[in-house]
Design a protein around this motif. Structure first.
Motif, short mmCIF file in Angstrom:
data_model
loop_
_atom_site.label_atom_id
_atom_site.label_comp_id
_atom_site.label_asym_id
_atom_site.label_seq_id
_atom_site.Cartn_x
_atom_site.Cartn_y
_atom_site.Cartn_z
N ARG A 58 0.84 -1.21 0.00
CA ARG A 58 0.00 0.00 0.00
C ARG A 58 0.86 1.24 0.00
NH1 ARG A 58 -5.24 -0.86 3.75
NH2 ARG A 58 -5.47 1.30 3.08
N TRP A 59 1.94 1.17 0.75
CA TRP A 59 2.84 2.31 0.77
C TRP A 59 3.48 2.51 -0.61
CZ3 TRP A 59 7.97 3.02 -0.30
CH2 TRP A 59 8.50 4.27 0.06
N VAL A 60 3.92 1.42 -1.20
CA VAL A 60 4.57 1.51 -2.53
C VAL A 60 3.59 2.10 -3.55
CG1 VAL A 60 5.38 0.10 -4.48
CG2 VAL A 60 6.29 -0.29 -2.19
N ALA A 61 2.35 1.62 -3.50
CA ALA A 61 1.35 2.11 -4.45
C ALA A 61 1.15 3.60 -4.27
CB ALA A 61 0.03 1.35 -4.26
N GLU A 62 1.08 4.03 -3.03
CA GLU A 62 0.82 5.45 -2.81
C GLU A 62 2.04 6.29 -3.20
OE1 GLU A 62 -0.73 6.69 0.98
OE2 GLU A 62 -0.11 8.76 0.56
N TYR A 63 3.20 5.88 -2.73
CA TYR A 63 4.41 6.66 -2.96
C TYR A 63 4.72 6.78 -4.45
CZ TYR A 63 9.24 8.28 -2.41
OH TYR A 63 10.40 9.01 -2.47
N TYR A 64 4.55 5.67 -5.17
CA TYR A 64 4.90 5.68 -6.59
C TYR A 64 3.70 5.93 -7.50
CZ TYR A 64 9.48 4.21 -5.05
OH TYR A 64 10.71 4.18 -4.44
N VAL A 65 2.60 6.37 -6.91
CA VAL A 65 1.39 6.69 -7.67
C VAL A 65 1.05 5.56 -8.64
CG1 VAL A 65 0.15 8.55 -8.86
CG2 VAL A 65 2.18 9.10 -7.57
N ALA A 66 0.98 4.36 -8.07
CA ALA A 66 0.64 3.19 -8.88
C ALA A 66 -0.61 2.56 -8.28
CB ALA A 66 1.79 2.18 -8.86
N GLY A 67 -1.17 1.56 -8.96
CA GLY A 67 -2.31 0.86 -8.41
C GLY A 67 -1.85 -0.11 -7.33
N ILE A 68 -2.67 -0.31 -6.32
CA ILE A 68 -2.32 -1.26 -5.27
C ILE A 68 -2.14 -2.66 -5.88
CG2 ILE A 68 -4.80 -1.38 -4.68
CD1 ILE A 68 -2.15 -2.04 -2.09
N GLY A 69 -2.91 -2.95 -6.89
CA GLY A 69 -2.81 -4.26 -7.54
C GLY A 69 -1.45 -4.48 -8.19
N ASP A 70 -0.90 -3.41 -8.76
CA ASP A 70 0.43 -3.52 -9.37
C ASP A 70 1.46 -3.87 -8.31
OD1 ASP A 70 -0.41 -2.88 -11.94
OD2 ASP A 70 -0.33 -0.74 -11.51
N ALA A 71 1.34 -3.21 -7.17
CA ALA A 71 2.29 -3.47 -6.09
C ALA A 71 2.12 -4.88 -5.54
CB ALA A 71 2.12 -2.43 -4.98
N LEU A 72 0.87 -5.29 -5.35
CA LEU A 72 0.63 -6.64 -4.84
C LEU A 72 1.16 -7.70 -5.80
CD1 LEU A 72 -3.01 -6.20 -3.52
CD2 LEU A 72 -1.01 -6.75 -2.13
N ALA A 73 1.06 -7.41 -7.09
CA ALA A 73 1.51 -8.38 -8.09
C ALA A 73 3.01 -8.66 -7.96
CB ALA A 73 1.19 -7.89 -9.49
N VAL A 74 3.77 -7.62 -7.55
CA VAL A 74 5.22 -7.82 -7.40
C VAL A 74 5.50 -8.67 -6.16
CG1 VAL A 74 7.46 -6.67 -7.19
CG2 VAL A 74 5.62 -5.55 -8.42
N ALA A 75 4.66 -8.51 -5.14
CA ALA A 75 4.91 -9.19 -3.87
C ALA A 75 4.42 -10.64 -3.86
CB ALA A 75 4.24 -8.41 -2.74
N MET A 76 3.47 -10.96 -4.73
CA MET A 76 2.90 -12.30 -4.75
C MET A 76 3.91 -13.32 -5.27
SD MET A 76 -0.47 -12.75 -4.16
CE MET A 76 -1.87 -11.69 -3.78
N PRO A 77 3.85 -14.54 -4.79
CA PRO A 77 4.72 -15.57 -5.36
C PRO A 77 4.29 -15.87 -6.80
CG PRO A 77 3.11 -16.57 -3.90
CD PRO A 77 2.96 -15.09 -3.77
N PRO A 78 5.20 -16.35 -7.63
CA PRO A 78 4.79 -16.65 -9.00
C PRO A 78 3.67 -17.68 -8.97
CG PRO A 78 7.01 -17.48 -8.57
CD PRO A 78 6.58 -16.72 -7.36
N GLY A 79 2.73 -17.52 -9.83
CA GLY A 79 1.62 -18.47 -9.85
C GLY A 79 0.43 -17.95 -9.08
N ALA A 80 0.66 -16.97 -8.20
CA ALA A 80 -0.45 -16.43 -7.43
C ALA A 80 -0.69 -14.99 -7.80
CB ALA A 80 -0.16 -16.55 -5.93
N ARG A 81 0.02 -14.54 -8.86
CA ARG A 81 0.00 -13.12 -9.18
C ARG A 81 -1.23 -12.68 -9.93
NH1 ARG A 81 6.31 -12.27 -10.53
NH2 ARG A 81 6.87 -12.69 -8.38
N GLY A 82 -1.70 -11.53 -9.59
CA GLY A 82 -2.67 -10.86 -10.44
C GLY A 82 -1.86 -9.95 -11.32
N ARG A 83 -2.46 -9.31 -12.30
CA ARG A 83 -1.63 -8.44 -13.12
C ARG A 83 -1.87 -6.97 -12.88
NH1 ARG A 83 0.83 -10.22 -18.71
NH2 ARG A 83 2.86 -10.74 -17.84
N ALA A 84 -2.71 -6.36 -13.67
CA ALA A 84 -2.75 -4.91 -13.63
C ALA A 84 -3.41 -4.32 -12.38
CB ALA A 84 -3.42 -4.37 -14.86
#
Ligand code: ADP
Ligand code: ZN
Length: 751
Positions: A58-84
């Motif tokens: 959430r912090w990354v999304a806010e600081y970098y003006v990105a979607g929370i989903g984009d940030a979560l996608a980076v943190a998720m293990p492969p195979g569990a990722r959402g995309r945009a």
């Protein structure tokens, strides 16, 4: 249904579909403006992501003006990722453990007829494959836009072969295991011991601190990391070690593996999704004490984090150049501040930001001024290429001094590193008669010319003579073995023997890259064993490790390469480093150009003389007076910082002010400009408070990219939060334009 916890995946309705999402908050609106969703079904009963990581996202999304989903996608293990975004469909990953599917052009196509039915997409795929006689992994082809359907079509026509290769188990791992020298038994030098003691004290305090470990190249920083990590683990806490690219620094991973055995997880790009998935869950279950990884490892689900080490903290690869555009080092610092952990930023050439923070007392500065065992730093000699051109003509690439020095080293069986930070054979081809040049049809750049080894395979010839083909004379050209490629969009064409426009046979190369250096060295030193390391030569999985291992074991005499060879390597056999064009980066319209040049030269010079024999560096340049070149030769970081800081302060650039870069894309220049103007107009009222200013809009340096026109603007100010909020508010009101706007907070490169 019990309420799924934060960090659990759930199925939620979006429009007419049901998608997988991640719970980020209960009973509230999601911050990017999306409404909270009703949950149809819980995927996980327990949180997949620990709440602390959801928080970090959430912090990354806010600081970098990105979607929370984009940030979560980076943190998720492969195979569990959402995309945009948080609710986008789960990507299906085939976890084929070690199997690798290789695609190759068939040398002998079963169908020898011309294929008028080959589609544009198939043709594009053939072009890519033609450049890689050893074949390309299907996963990589997919990344380059070649779908499975296209490949199947080509296979049916008998033009390519697709087969599974059992990949040797983790080539990196093997190399890493080869030379494990457990360091803990070695005695630290006095300087190392003092530094370690200071860091131990910080670690023992168990609170958030940032220490900048500024140690010259070869001062033995790794040994200190190792001991510090050991201490943290003994105290029951966990360690995150971040490195720019693991394959480029295998010794550090080897050292950690040797010391911590299977309590260390090493995350690197050579791992398959399946392996990464397994590791992620081992970390999540708490079975791991130390994670060694690249920038995305900053999201590793460690819950007893006590130490984050960011090695080579100045390295540009910590910045992700796609959404979310986060900086691994900066996220690491934020994460550590929440976990109450110690951060150690290590570098011989710290970023201006970090050094300034240390100077201002925000970070603790610890300095290592000497190389271990009193080894001297390499002595650096400048070669003024203006004199060289005057004496030897304009085509000189390798100066007399450098050639003599290389010959010397070869005779003594010592090793040589040759740096040119530009890949390819030449930077352009043009017709001497009509001036025709090869430009990218999609981007505003000229195409880089690459040599195609052994010419092009035959089925390719046949395809090129199809009547629909614009370059009708290509079958002739294919034997020439040149291909011009766009380094931005990957468009490529064969360079014909005669001009496409006027048919004159006078095509000429201009400029030179690593391939040409390799060629020249081969001509001059036919007995030398030469390897080349750049993005082209290491495309194949395991190729980089193989080259570095060969060099390390003395099977190669000379390693030519781009900045990849300048990073953190410890090859004790190198006694000479040659830099071909030290000023490659200086011409760029970028306020960080001097900093990058200084870092690159200092780092590469630092590769010489790390063993028993003293080292020397020879630096060729057209600007021998430039301060970044002069000071890199003296390897005098403090002097460079003092000089550079005056410029940054005067120009009001980072680290004194923060920047946000906005790029608006459009089908036409006018459209992009008009949208950019509209954004800027709406932002203007927010500047009244006086905490930031707006620069632009203006055409971006790379005015066209992948077929789109680009216009950019900057926000420049002392308070990022003000700039971010103003931007978010404005773009929230213009969703149409939002999709064409790329926002980069704390940009590293602006093109
Ligand atoms: P840096 O990362 O600061 O450039 P390294 O950690 O790679 O330096 O160390 C440089 C070299 O010195 C390595 O080969 C390392 O094994 C060796 N080294 C480090 N500390 C010692 C020590 N105390 N005694 C002997 N050799 C050392
Ligand atoms: Zn292009």
């Amino acid at each position: 249904m019990a309420v799924p916890p934060i960090g659990a995946r759930v199925r939620v309705p979006v429009g007419t579909r049901t998608l997988t999402g991640c719970v980020v908050q209960h009973d509230a609106l999601i911050e990017d403006g999306t409404d909270a969703k009703d949950i149809v079904e819980a995927v996980d009963r327990e949180a997949l992501l620990p709440p602390s990581i959801v928080d970090l996202c959430r912090w990354v999304a806010e600081y970098y003006v990105a979607g929370i989903g984009d940030a979560l996608a980076v943190a998720m293990p492969p195979g569990a990722r959402g995309r945009a975004n948080a609710f986008k469909k789960q990507r299906v990953v085939r976890a084929t453990a070690h199997g690798l599917e290789m695609v190759r052009l068939k040398p002998d196509p079963t169908t020898t007829e011309v294929h008028p039915t080959v589609t544009e997409k198939q043709r594009a795929a053939l072009e890519i494959l033609a450049a890689a006689p050893e074949g390309i992994a299907s996963t990589e082809l997919r990344d380059r836009g070649v779908t499975a359907g296209v490949l199947t079509g080509l296979a049916k026509r008998g033009l390519v072969s697709i087969h599974s290769e059992r990949d040797e188990r983790d080539p990196f791992e093997r190399a890493a295991m080869a030379d494990v020298t457990p360091g803990v038994s070695r005695e630290l030098t006095e300087e190392q011991r003092l530094a370690a003691d200071e860091l131990f004290a910080l670690a023992d305090a168990r609170e958030f601190r940032v220490a900048l470990l500024h140690g010259v190249t070869g001062s033995g920083k790794t040994e200190i990391y190792l001991r510090l990590a050991d201490r943290i683990c003994r105290a029951g806490r966990q360690v995150l070690l971040m490195v720019p690219e693991i394959a480029l620094t295998p010794s550090i991973a080897a050292l950690f593996r040797g010391t911590f055995g299977n309590r260390v997880a090493i995350q690197h790009s050579a791992l398959s999704d399946g392996e990464r998935h397994d590791q992620w869950h081992r970390i999540r279950r708490g079975e791991i004490d130390v994670v060694v990884g690249t920038r995305s490892a900053v999201f590793a689900p460690l819950d007893r984090l006590g130490l984050v080490i960011v090695d080579e903290e100045h390295d540009g690869s910590y910045k992700q150049e796609e959404t979310p555009r986060y900086h691994g080092r900066d996220v690491a610092i934020l994460r550590a501040s929440r976990a109450g952990a110690l951060v150690v930023l290590g570098s011989a050439t710290p970023s201006m930001e970090s050094y300034q923070n240390a100077s201002a007392g925000k970070y603790v500065r610890i300095t290592l001024e000497k190389r271990v065992l009193d080894r001297p730093l390499a002595s650096v000699r400048l070669v003024d290429m203006r004199t060289e051109y005057a004496d030897e003509g304009p085509d000189v690439v390798i100066s007399r001094d450098l050639a003599a020095a290389i010959g010397d080293r070869l005779a003594r069986r010592e090793q040589v590193l040759v740096l040119l930070n530009r890949r390819g054979y030449s930077t352009a081809v043009f017709c001497r008669q009509c001036g025709d040049t090869f430009e990218c049809p999609n981007c505003s750049v000229s195409l880089t010319v690459h040599r195609v080894r052994g010419g092009l395979p035959r089925p390719f010839d046949k395809l090129r003579v199809a009547p629909s083909n614009v370059e009708g004379r290509a079958s002739e050209a294919s034997r020439a073995g040149w291909r011009a490629r766009c380094h931005y969009c990957n468009y490529s064409v064969i360079v014909p023997k005669v001009c496409r426009k006027c048919a004159a046979p006078y095509l000429e190369h201009a400029g030179f890259g690593t391939e040409r250096i390799e060629e020249q060295l081969n001509e001059r030193f036919p007995d030398a064993r030469i390897g080349r390391v750049d993005r082209d030569s290491v495309r194949r999985k395991g190729a980089l490790t193989q080259l570095l291992t060969k060099f390390a074991s003395g099977e190669l005499d000379i390693l030519v390469g781009t900045q990849m060879i300048a990073k953190g390597h410890d090859f004790p056999g190198i006694t000479l480093v040659g830099v071909i064009s030290a000023d490659v980066g200086l011409g760029l319209a970028d306020f960080r150009a001097s900093e990058r040049t200084f870092q690159l030269l200092t780092q590469v010079a630092g590769r010489a003389g790390r063993g028993e024999l003293a080292g020397e560096a020879i630096v060729q340049t057209l600007y021998p007076e430039h301060y970044s070149i002069q000071l890199a030769c003296r390897q005098d970081y403090p002097a460079f910082f003092e000089r550079e800081v005056v410029y940054r302060r005067g120009m009001r650039y980072p680290p004194f002010l923060a920047l946000i870069n906005g790029v608006v894309r459009g089908r036409t220049f006018d459209e992009a400009m008009q949208h950019a103007r509209e954004i800027v107009r709406r932002l203007e009222p927010a500047t009244a408070a006086g905490t930031f200013t707006i620069l632009g809009p203006a055409p971006a340096p790379l005015g066209r990219l992948r077929g789109e026109h680009r216009v950019q603007f900057f926000l420049k100010g002392s308070r990022r939060a003000d700039m971010r909020h103003a931007l978010m508010e404005v773009v929230a009101g213009m969703p149409e334009i939002r999709r064409r706007l790329t926002i980069d907070v704390d940009p590293l490169s602006v093109l």
